[in-house]
Scaffold this motif. Structure first.
Motif, PDB file in Angstrom:
ATOM      1  N   UNK A 286       5.875  -6.893  -5.813  1.00  0.00           N
ATOM      2  CA  UNK A 286       4.232  -8.165  -5.696  1.00  0.00           C
ATOM      3  C   UNK A 286       4.626  -8.661  -4.227  1.00  0.00           C
ATOM      4  N   UNK A 287       6.278  -9.126  -3.827  1.00  0.00           N
ATOM      5  CA  UNK A 287       6.983  -9.456  -2.732  1.00  0.00           C
ATOM      6  C   UNK A 287       5.996  -9.151  -1.534  1.00  0.00           C
ATOM      7  N   UNK A 288       5.475  -7.598  -1.578  1.00  0.00           N
ATOM      8  CA  UNK A 288       4.255  -7.196  -0.593  1.00  0.00           C
ATOM      9  C   UNK A 288       3.539  -7.494  -0.645  1.00  0.00           C
ATOM     10  N   UNK A 289       2.864  -7.346  -1.493  1.00  0.00           N
ATOM     11  CA  UNK A 289       1.677  -8.053  -2.489  1.00  0.00           C
ATOM     12  C   UNK A 289       1.245  -9.357  -1.934  1.00  0.00           C
ATOM     13  N   UNK A 290       2.433  -9.984  -2.250  1.00  0.00           N
ATOM     14  CA  UNK A 290       2.010 -11.989  -1.216  1.00  0.00           C
ATOM     15  C   UNK A 290       2.144 -12.163   0.364  1.00  0.00           C
ATOM     16  N   UNK A 291       3.316 -11.274   1.176  1.00  0.00           N
ATOM     17  CA  UNK A 291       3.328 -11.362   2.144  1.00  0.00           C
ATOM     18  C   UNK A 291       2.441 -10.547   2.621  1.00  0.00           C
ATOM     19  N   UNK A 292       1.222 -10.012   2.180  1.00  0.00           N
ATOM     20  CA  UNK A 292      -0.176  -8.898   1.997  1.00  0.00           C
ATOM     21  C   UNK A 292       0.642  -7.422   3.342  1.00  0.00           C
ATOM     22  N   UNK A 293       1.553  -7.508   2.759  1.00  0.00           N
ATOM     23  CA  UNK A 293       2.435  -5.747   3.577  1.00  0.00           C
ATOM     24  C   UNK A 293       1.586  -4.954   3.123  1.00  0.00           C
ATOM     25  N   UNK A 294       1.363  -4.970   1.354  1.00  0.00           N
ATOM     26  CA  UNK A 294       0.433  -3.628   0.882  1.00  0.00           C
ATOM     27  C   UNK A 294      -0.960  -4.800   0.224  1.00  0.00           C
ATOM     28  N   UNK A 295      -2.131  -3.566  -0.336  1.00  0.00           N
ATOM     29  CA  UNK A 295      -3.302  -3.975  -1.136  1.00  0.00           C
ATOM     30  C   UNK A 295      -2.972  -4.585  -2.205  1.00  0.00           C
ATOM     31  N   UNK A 296      -2.068  -3.532  -3.176  1.00  0.00           N
ATOM     32  CA  UNK A 296      -2.302  -2.815  -4.777  1.00  0.00           C
ATOM     33  C   UNK A 296      -1.180  -3.271  -4.793  1.00  0.00           C
ATOM     34  N   UNK A 297      -0.411  -3.790  -6.218  1.00  0.00           N
ATOM     35  CA  UNK A 297       0.380  -3.261  -7.103  1.00  0.00           C
ATOM     36  C   UNK A 297      -0.004  -3.096  -8.552  1.00  0.00           C
ATOM     37  N   UNK A 298       1.478  -2.003  -8.971  1.00  0.00           N
ATOM     38  CA  UNK A 298       1.382  -1.817 -10.379  1.00  0.00           C
ATOM     39  C   UNK A 298       1.419  -3.022 -11.502  1.00  0.00           C
TER      40      UNK A 298
ATOM     41  N   UNK B 117       2.363  -3.783 -15.533  1.00  0.00           N
ATOM     42  CA  UNK B 117       2.270  -2.855 -17.439  1.00  0.00           C
ATOM     43  C   UNK B 117       2.600  -4.461 -17.564  1.00  0.00           C
ATOM     44  N   UNK B 118       1.249  -4.155 -19.058  1.00  0.00           N
ATOM     45  CA  UNK B 118       1.950  -5.527 -20.312  1.00  0.00           C
ATOM     46  C   UNK B 118       2.495  -4.783 -20.578  1.00  0.00           C
ATOM     47  N   UNK B 119       3.277  -5.780 -20.861  1.00  0.00           N
ATOM     48  CA  UNK B 119       4.705  -5.778 -21.542  1.00  0.00           C
ATOM     49  C   UNK B 119       4.690  -5.664 -23.556  1.00  0.00           C
ATOM     50  N   UNK B 120       3.456  -5.890 -24.082  1.00  0.00           N
ATOM     51  CA  UNK B 120       2.903  -6.301 -25.466  1.00  0.00           C
ATOM     52  C   UNK B 120       2.826  -4.134 -26.316  1.00  0.00           C
ATOM     53  N   UNK B 121       1.927  -4.102 -25.100  1.00  0.00           N
ATOM     54  CA  UNK B 121       1.198  -1.911 -25.040  1.00  0.00           C
ATOM     55  C   UNK B 121       1.200  -1.274 -24.229  1.00  0.00           C
ATOM     56  N   UNK B 122       2.158  -1.665 -22.865  1.00  0.00           N
ATOM     57  CA  UNK B 122       2.804  -0.572 -21.719  1.00  0.00           C
ATOM     58  C   UNK B 122       1.013  -0.178 -20.741  1.00  0.00           C
ATOM     59  N   UNK B 123       0.264  -0.556 -21.425  1.00  0.00           N
ATOM     60  CA  UNK B 123      -1.105  -0.908 -20.759  1.00  0.00           C
ATOM     61  C   UNK B 123      -0.513  -0.964 -18.695  1.00  0.00           C
ATOM     62  N   UNK B 124      -1.050  -0.117 -18.604  1.00  0.00           N
ATOM     63  CA  UNK B 124      -0.562   0.048 -17.055  1.00  0.00           C
ATOM     64  C   UNK B 124      -1.542  -0.585 -16.528  1.00  0.00           C
ATOM     65  N   UNK B 125      -1.690  -1.734 -15.136  1.00  0.00           N
ATOM     66  CA  UNK B 125      -3.044  -2.105 -14.470  1.00  0.00           C
ATOM     67  C   UNK B 125      -3.022  -2.093 -13.040  1.00  0.00           C
ATOM     68  N   UNK B 126      -3.765  -1.733 -11.992  1.00  0.00           N
ATOM     69  CA  UNK B 126      -3.733  -1.848 -10.559  1.00  0.00           C
ATOM     70  C   UNK B 126      -4.111  -2.912 -10.376  1.00  0.00           C
TER      71      UNK B 126
END
Length: 191
Positions: free
Chosen positions: A145-157, A159-168
């Motif tokens: 998240x630090x890297x995303x907010x610093x514009x060093x990467x474009x995508x992060x993964x 995880x929904x804490x309730x059902x474990x689903x993953x999103x990018x």
């Protein structure tokens, strides 16, 4: 009608105004932003699809306006209301104020965002979401998240804490805070 304290751009108090006027005229006001964190993760919320502003976008763990009758510390009620968790004030750490302005055709949101980190030991069963505000809570690796907010990467993964689903997700999936806001939060998260 909610009343908010109005400030000039130097954070000098001017007067109280109703929330609609504050947003319609782009007046500076105070907000409370609380990021739940642990050693590895940052918790983010996905805003409810029925929210008037920014439905379905990812955002700060819990945030809201500080009413004219409240102190900055009273903003902790937002965490309890939105997430239904019991807050231990000894785990809440003030990290200062960041100016943030979101300009849209229908309103301008000029905030003095009071940033707090909260040392989280919560699990999914500790949360009772205010469904008209929050759809779900997700965890993101802190460094990512630090890297995303610093514009060093474009995508992060995340995880929904309730059902474990993953999103990018990328910054486009977040409420459109100013670049400076994201960079300041990245700096704060680095500790």
């Amino acid at each position: 009608m909610e009343q908010l304290k109005v400030f000039d751009e130097n954070y000098t108090y001017l007067r109280d105004e109703n929330r609609d006027k504050v947003h319609r005229e782009g007046l500076w006001h105070e907000t409370f932003h609380c990021w739940l964190v642990d050693n590895q993760f940052v918790y983010i919320q996905k805003r409810s699809a029925v929210k008037k502003d920014f439905p379905g976008l990812f955002d700060i763990t819990a945030a809201g306006h500080i009413l004219s009758t409240e102190t900055v510390a009273d903003g902790i009620r937002e965490v309890e209301e939105e997430l239904g968790i019991e807050v231990d004030l000894t785990k809440l750490h003030s990290k200062g104020v960041v100016q943030d302005s979101i300009k849209l055709p229908q309103f301008t949101d000029c905030e003095f965002s009071n940033i707090f980190l909260y040392d989280s030991t919560f699990t999914a069963r500790n949360f009772t979401l205010q469904r008209e505000e929050v759809e779900s809570v997700h965890v993101v690796e802190r460094k990512a998240l630090i890297d995303l907010f610093s514009n060093e990467i474009k995508i992060v993964k995340c995880v929904n804490i309730f059902d474990g689903t993953l999103a990018e997700i990328g910054l486009i999936d977040f409420v459109p805070h100013e670049r400076n806001y994201f960079e300041q939060v990245a700096h704060i998260l680095k500790g």
